[in-house]
Design a protein around this motif. Sequence first.
Motif, short mmCIF file in Angstrom:
data_model
loop_
_atom_site.label_atom_id
_atom_site.label_comp_id
_atom_site.label_asym_id
_atom_site.label_seq_id
_atom_site.Cartn_x
_atom_site.Cartn_y
_atom_site.Cartn_z
N UNK A 1 -1.20 19.15 -31.71
CA UNK A 1 -2.49 18.52 -31.37
C UNK A 1 -2.62 18.27 -29.87
N UNK A 2 -1.48 18.11 -29.20
CA UNK A 2 -1.49 17.86 -27.75
C UNK A 2 -1.72 19.13 -26.93
N UNK A 3 -1.56 20.29 -27.56
CA UNK A 3 -1.72 21.56 -26.86
C UNK A 3 -3.19 21.90 -26.67
N UNK B 1 15.32 23.45 -42.63
CA UNK B 1 15.32 22.02 -42.96
C UNK B 1 14.69 21.19 -41.86
N UNK B 2 14.97 21.54 -40.60
CA UNK B 2 14.38 20.81 -39.48
C UNK B 2 12.87 20.95 -39.46
N UNK B 3 12.37 22.16 -39.75
CA UNK B 3 10.91 22.38 -39.77
C UNK B 3 10.26 21.51 -40.83
N UNK B 4 10.90 21.38 -41.98
CA UNK B 4 10.35 20.55 -43.06
C UNK B 4 10.36 19.08 -42.68
N UNK B 5 11.49 18.60 -42.22
CA UNK B 5 11.64 17.19 -41.89
C UNK B 5 10.77 16.81 -40.69
N UNK B 6 10.64 17.70 -39.75
CA UNK B 6 9.90 17.41 -38.51
C UNK B 6 8.43 17.82 -38.55
N UNK B 7 7.95 18.28 -39.69
CA UNK B 7 6.57 18.78 -39.78
C UNK B 7 5.53 17.81 -39.22
N UNK B 8 5.58 16.51 -39.53
CA UNK B 8 4.57 15.60 -38.96
C UNK B 8 4.63 15.53 -37.43
N UNK B 9 5.84 15.51 -36.88
CA UNK B 9 5.99 15.46 -35.43
C UNK B 9 5.54 16.76 -34.78
N UNK B 10 5.85 17.88 -35.41
CA UNK B 10 5.41 19.18 -34.89
C UNK B 10 3.89 19.23 -34.88
N UNK B 11 3.27 18.76 -35.97
CA UNK B 11 1.80 18.72 -36.06
C UNK B 11 1.21 17.87 -34.94
N UNK B 12 1.83 16.72 -34.66
CA UNK B 12 1.37 15.85 -33.58
C UNK B 12 1.51 16.54 -32.22
N UNK B 13 2.61 17.26 -32.01
CA UNK B 13 2.80 17.99 -30.75
C UNK B 13 1.76 19.08 -30.59
#
Length: 107
Positions: free
Chosen positions: A103-105, A89-101
């Motif tokens: 991009x910083x790598x 559930x966290x991966x689904x809800x946080x997908x946009x934030x994870x994608x943004x993180x």
Amino acid sequence: MRIIQEGTIALGPGKVSLLEAVREHGSISAAARSMNMSYRRAWLLMDELNRALGSQATVSEHGGQSGGGSTLKPGGEEIIRLYRSIEARAATVCAPDIKALVKLLKT
């Protein structure tokens, strides 16, 4: 996700993976080998987890002719189920934030 209790990681991804490996392999030593971990390290992690819980996550039978082994108690199964559910559930809800993180790598 990690749950910290009294300065110790009571529950986290490593302990959940170890519980899953115990369920799959039927012993702490076989689970440790499957994770390239020493038996002592695996035993300490299970002991830490069991001490943090109201009841033990595993039950172990000592050696003998069949060599003993470990199985999960219902609480151990429930820990895996709940942890993996929260993780999904966290991966689904946080997908946009994870994608943004990501991009910083560095690429």
